[in-house]
Design an enzyme around this catalytic site. Structure first.
Site, short mmCIF file in Angstrom:
data_model
loop_
_atom_site.label_atom_id
_atom_site.label_comp_id
_atom_site.label_asym_id
_atom_site.label_seq_id
_atom_site.Cartn_x
_atom_site.Cartn_y
_atom_site.Cartn_z
N GLY B 12 0.85 -1.19 0.00
CA GLY B 12 0.00 0.00 0.00
C GLY B 12 0.88 1.23 0.00
O GLY B 12 2.08 1.15 -0.32
N CYS B 45 -7.77 6.12 -0.53
CA CYS B 45 -8.66 7.25 -0.26
C CYS B 45 -9.46 7.65 -1.48
O CYS B 45 -10.50 8.29 -1.38
CB CYS B 45 -7.86 8.46 0.21
N VAL B 82 2.10 -13.86 2.90
CA VAL B 82 3.09 -14.35 3.85
C VAL B 82 2.35 -15.20 4.87
O VAL B 82 1.52 -14.71 5.64
CB VAL B 82 3.83 -13.17 4.52
N THR B 113 1.32 -4.05 6.77
CA THR B 113 0.23 -5.01 6.55
C THR B 113 -1.15 -4.37 6.61
O THR B 113 -2.16 -5.05 6.38
CB THR B 113 0.34 -6.14 7.59
N ALA B 115 -4.73 -2.54 7.58
CA ALA B 115 -5.82 -2.83 8.50
C ALA B 115 -6.95 -3.48 7.70
O ALA B 115 -7.01 -3.35 6.48
CB ALA B 115 -6.30 -1.55 9.16
N TYR B 289 10.69 -3.06 11.29
CA TYR B 289 10.02 -1.77 11.23
C TYR B 289 8.54 -1.99 10.94
O TYR B 289 8.16 -3.05 10.42
CB TYR B 289 10.63 -0.92 10.11
N TYR B 434 -4.63 39.33 3.23
CA TYR B 434 -5.92 39.97 3.04
C TYR B 434 -6.04 40.61 1.67
O TYR B 434 -5.13 41.31 1.22
CB TYR B 434 -6.13 41.03 4.13
#
Lengths: 462, 462
Positions: B12, B45, B82, B113, B115, B289, B434
């Site tokens: 991902g 997304c 895996v 991995t 969610a 990691y 402004y």
């Protein structure tokens, strides 16, 4: 004489706001304003948009009416000129529209006398201090009303000066169907604000709509029956001459602070020509404050004096002057961030930090990136360019520029970083808000910072 | 076995980015990615917007192709699971789509991995772990493609969960002509993000387009011929029952981190259920990691662990993991700002700082203001509401929310203030850009801050 007798000279954004905040701070103070024109506090920045009709009713620009001041028990005298101030006796001599003279004692004075348009040395531009028909500057409601009367579809308009105001007026005249030419003495548009690469990018966009003549001076104008008809223009280097038709000429060549009364009060005048004030809006003279376009203040980064030409700064200075003059406590930050923005011909431009020449003197490291307001895969993204300037030894952020969609809001993000004296190493870790219809994962704001940070690291390690 | 042998699990935004930055850091490292699905790195997304057609081509979501990874000499194995990791021998056991098994040695591992959708306890929602026709979660390209096949104008869509994703999907289905109902268990929409006053403001807007049932649970669904037809809904308190027609059900009830392999590696799992990582993206195990939605990280303000659910954070963690795994040095800031945004039904919403319940625990002082994107006198201004939360003892900014025009960019300004640990007294002095067509003299961003600062001063002096 009442206690806490405050007199304010000028009822623009500065004077009006100072009066308001003085009243908020001391409900009993005697507060008097003298204003030369016939209008109370109104937005000067809105004037060009009354010419284009974007603001349909010019009187809507008035932010606080005469009645509002009455209600706040602020004694507002319109059409009243301050002729002279006796700084020994603390007496002010004024005359109104009927030339009736009066004297006023004061304890405290706030100068909000603003600035006047600079009239460049052009032959025939004025006769006995009066413009011929068709020649205007744009500083007051009367100016805007008079310009509007002269706007005619298909006729030729010439704008002198390619700063923000010149370009805003150019767009408004173009919208009204005029053929617009801009004459700029420098080699780029927005010469005080932008590097040439950014200026050139904007220029290309504008040239779809208007004609731009850079590095040219207007030397003379042709007036027939007191109406301007042509201008004589010369190239700054080659001295090549051009004659251009001009039914309407707008001078957008900057302003000069009005400091006549400040001099009478023996206030120190600074190197940029404005009244010197500190971060309480105090001048060098006890009980004399000054705010807005008649002052100069130090830049937040360089700590060098800069002329104040921004309504947003005038308002902040006025809050300080009003509160402090009325016995309260208000301090501004030490210097102005010079955050500013404008939009013309569909392009939004914004800036924070010193002028481009002052930035360049600091020999900054630059990060520049052009990206989109949306991820690549989402159609309809709009272009945004960000450029950030960092100190080559400390890595702190000195300034930024943005061109394109939401440039102003993006510059506010940089402005916050400047205000925090933030290092580029910290700023690059900023996680901006991301959603496909709104912004990409990494916003151009942070990518430009990343590029600057990488260059800076390389310089340090090499 | 090659030196610097890095294996990444998941391709991902986290896994793909980690691979890229590992490659940038070490041009010779052996880098291998195993990805369960048949697609390389793509934007999750963007998925809702493929259903509405705003993104016309779903494959455009793929940000880096298989060829891109090949070119970067990153060994990408798609359709590969895996199965097991032997953390003693540093061996990984994988199986591909043909169920061919293979073993890989590794020196360093990066867990990306992700969610999985949380499946709420609804009767008949699954049969042997499989949804009936018409029931979906939206997490993958396949999900989006399958949902698109079921979208039918005039039919009934039911979205369970009124978080950002639920509301985004609701808009997309509404755009496609479906009758949309949202069921939310809590008493407000966006319950983790917003106070009830802001939630109610948004809800009123949304109810012009869709039906919202708050404080309701879906208890059961009616399935006929393996196709959902109705849902049985119950009020959380009164237990009043409702039957609603539903041709399409979307579960938008959050996710749970995928931590099976992390457990095999004996990585510490945190209180929110995600893998614990530090600001180098290191887990509790040497040379392991973890990045993105499978992790938890501390909030920048509260220093309490929060689940990671934002692509922008996953990408930053992945940069750290990739660089550090390949022998470089990269540290994230100490905690996540949780900057986020979304847009639906023409309304932009953005947030920075802790969840609303965590903010409320800190008993903050709140400044709220609703203003316009333009000065009053300039027609066409759009509404913007800002709310900022400050520490009642120190005055430092804890978080902010914005609803309306350019909410995301305004929240980025607050995010910079958070990153600088800025006090509201400093932030209120910010001079925003402004110009009449773009922003008022005082932006809602600073007015909300002014209001909070005034309350705070009053509290200190009273």
């Amino acid at each position: 004489m009442t206690k806490n007798n405050i007199i304010i000279i000028g009822c623009g954004a500065g004077g009006g706001t100072a009066a308001q905040f003085a009243r908020k701070t001391d409900r009993k103070a005697s507060i008097t304003i003298f204003e030369q024109t016939s209008f109370p506090q109104y937005s000067k920045c809105g004037l060009p948009y009354t010419i284009s009709g974007d603001i349909p009713e010019i009187m809507d620009l008035i932010e606080f009416s005469k009645e509002w001041f009455e209600k706040a028990r602020i004694d507002l005298h319109l059409n009243t000129t301050v002729d002279h101030i006796d700084s020994e006796k603390n007496i002010l001599y004024v005359s109104n529209e009927n030339n009736t003279k009066q004297e006023y004692e004061f304890e405290t004075i706030i100068l909000a006398t603003g600035a006047s348009p600079f009239i460049p040395p052009i032959k025939n531009i004025q006769k006995n201090g009066v413009f011929p028909n068709g020649v205007f500057s744009l500083r007051t409601i009367n100016d805007a009303q008079n310009i509007s009367k002269q706007v005619k579809k298909g006729k030729h308009a010439l704008v002198i000066g390619a700063g923000f105001i010149g370009l805003e007026i150019a767009e408004c005249l173009h919208k009204m169907g005029m053929n617009v030419t801009i004459i700029e003495a420098m080699q780029t548009i927005l010469p005080q604000l932008l590097d040439s690469d950014l200026s050139n990018q904007i220029q290309k966009h504008l040239e779809q709509y208007i004609t731009i003549k850079l590095h040219h001076f207007v030397k003379d104008i042709q007036v027939t029956n007191n109406q301007v008809t042509h201008v004589y223009v010369e190239h700054a280097e080659t001295h090549e001459k051009l004659t251009l038709p001009a039914d309407l000429i707008i001078l957008a060549t900057g302003t000069r602070p009005n400091i006549r009364l400040a001099k009478e009060l023996k206030c120190t005048i600074g190197s940029s020509g404005g009244i010197v004030v500190n971060n309480k809006s105090e001048t060098s003279q006890k009980n004399v404050y000054a705010v807005g376009d008649c002052t100069e203040f130090i830049d937040f980064i360089t700590k060098k004096p800069v002329p104040i030409g921004l309504g947003s700064i005038a308002v902040r200075q006025a809050i300080a002057a009003g509160v402090n003059a009325a016995g309260g406590q208000y301090e501004l930050q030490n210097g102005v961030l010079q955050t500013c923005t404008s939009e013309f011909f569909g392009l939004e431009i914004a800036s924070v930090g010193p002028s481009i020449s002052q930035l360049e003197e600091l020999k900054p490291i630059v990060g520049k990136h052009t990206g989109s307001s949306r991820p690549e895969y989402f159609p309809g993204g709009k272009s945004i360019t960000c450029k950030t300037y960092i100190d080559s030894s400390t890595g702190s952020i000195l300034g930024a520029r943005a061109i394109g969609t939401n440039a102003a809001q993006r510059i506010n993000t940089y402005a916050t970083a400047l205000l925090a004296n933030m290092n580029i190493e910290t700023f690059r870790t900023l996680r901006t808000a991301y959603a496909p219809p709104i912004a990409p994962t990494l916003d151009t704001v942070t990518i430009a910072a990343d590029i600057a940070a990488t260059k800076w690291q390389r310089k340090r390690s090499g």
